[in-house]
Scaffold this active site. Sequence first.
Site, short mmCIF file in Angstrom:
data_model
loop_
_atom_site.label_atom_id
_atom_site.label_comp_id
_atom_site.label_asym_id
_atom_site.label_seq_id
_atom_site.Cartn_x
_atom_site.Cartn_y
_atom_site.Cartn_z
N SER A 69 13.89 -58.34 37.55
CA SER A 69 13.24 -58.55 38.84
C SER A 69 13.19 -57.23 39.62
O SER A 69 12.13 -56.80 40.10
CB SER A 69 14.02 -59.62 39.62
OG SER A 69 13.67 -59.63 40.97
N LYS A 91 9.65 -54.22 39.94
CA LYS A 91 9.07 -53.74 41.19
C LYS A 91 9.25 -52.22 41.32
O LYS A 91 8.33 -51.51 41.71
CB LYS A 91 9.73 -54.45 42.38
CG LYS A 91 9.36 -55.92 42.44
CD LYS A 91 10.14 -56.67 43.52
CE LYS A 91 11.57 -56.90 43.15
NZ LYS A 91 12.26 -58.01 43.75
N ASP A 144 7.03 -61.52 39.52
CA ASP A 144 8.41 -61.55 40.02
C ASP A 144 8.50 -62.38 41.30
O ASP A 144 9.45 -63.14 41.50
CB ASP A 144 8.94 -60.14 40.27
CG ASP A 144 10.29 -60.20 40.98
OD1 ASP A 144 11.24 -60.71 40.37
OD2 ASP A 144 10.37 -59.81 42.17
#
Length: 434
Positions: free
Chosen positions: A183, A187, A161
């Site tokens: 994205s 995470k 990412d």
Amino acid sequence: MNMYDIITKKKHGETLSTEEIHFFVQGFTDGTIPDYQVSALLMAICLKLMDDRETADLTKAMMHSGDVLDLSAINGIKVDKHSTGGVGDKTTLVLAPMLSAYGLTVAKMSGRALGHTGGTIDKLESISGFRTALAEDEFIRQVNLHRIAVAAQTKDIAPADKKLYALRDVTATVDNMSLIASSIMSKKLACGADAIVLDVKTGSGSFAGSYENSLDLAQKMVSIGKSMGKKVCGVITDMNQPLGNAVGNALEVMEAIETLQGKGPSDLLELCMSLGSELICMVEEDCNIEKARQALKDTIDNGSAFEKFVEFVKAQGGAEEEVRNISLLPRAKHALDFISKENGFVGSIECNEVGMASLLTGAGREVKDAPVDPAAGIYIYKKIGDPVASGDCIARLYSSDQSKLNPALERLKAAYHLSQIQPQRPTLIYQTVK
Ligand code: URA
């Protein structure tokens, strides 16, 4: 399998297979697929879109491109909150201690300033000594001891990412909802929490922009999270003007502390109670939103949220005295006022431009890894719907570098639009997506 065929397929609006998505993410991360081919694919994705299955596959490929934290050594349910990015958005600094004081376990990894939006890690680092670089075992120990830790995402969390975002940033391919959703979620999911409340911003200061895009983004992120077995909900909230009044690092820490002491702006507190009560009701049985809101409000009224913030700052090496006495936090040497030359009302604000003006004072980053000025930023006195008289101070800009103030002021002036008719104040909380 080769990149040329994958680009051609997406150019014609076809759906990419799981293997093709995995192939390009892995090849881009390990450097075997060049930037120019990935740029072409990103643009094709922006123009022809990805469906939910492709978006989930992209998320998983990016999530597994690096470390995936195992938080099983932390007792109980771990909760997290994430904002899609805003201006003056210091919600984590207030909500995380409120939730912890309430009794939930907050294990959060955060990012740094990105474009016009601020970053929680930069804000926390304006407190002297505050350490955000926690190793995984230290992070886990901290959460077990204090029921709260906020650490910087390491470079090993979703490295794909990181690389892809840097390319999107320079190829005008940020604003695609599948790319943003994957994205963010790659995470978040790599950071291991069990329940996540997503604050999905909408309006002129948000990445999504329109309400339609924000709803689409919220639905995509919630669906990705659920498909990976997490409890997730998305709350669509307003970003047509900064949240609260402070924009900048130490300025936002000061406002967050005032809010924890019951003296903060009402929109910030309301947002914390809305997001927090949704999170509580995701993880507790027989929960009712009104009761959860009241219990969160009690953590402010009885001082437990503020004391939890002090405990959290001390545990991560930060200076307790700066939290107890905010005049000790970094203060800018220079200030410049934005004075109104007209009478009227604040009609609208280009909120992303307020973020850019704050960046110009030194509070944000023009290039990756540049240092930020902890004392810089903007204090907003007039928000949408407020009356303004000629001579009134609309905002005050702060910087440690005087030469930065005039360019920032010009940018801020252009972001404000006065009106002769008083507009409605924007709604703060729009809808929850479950
Ligand atoms: N924040 C992210 O982490 N990624 C995006 O693509 C946009 C905002």
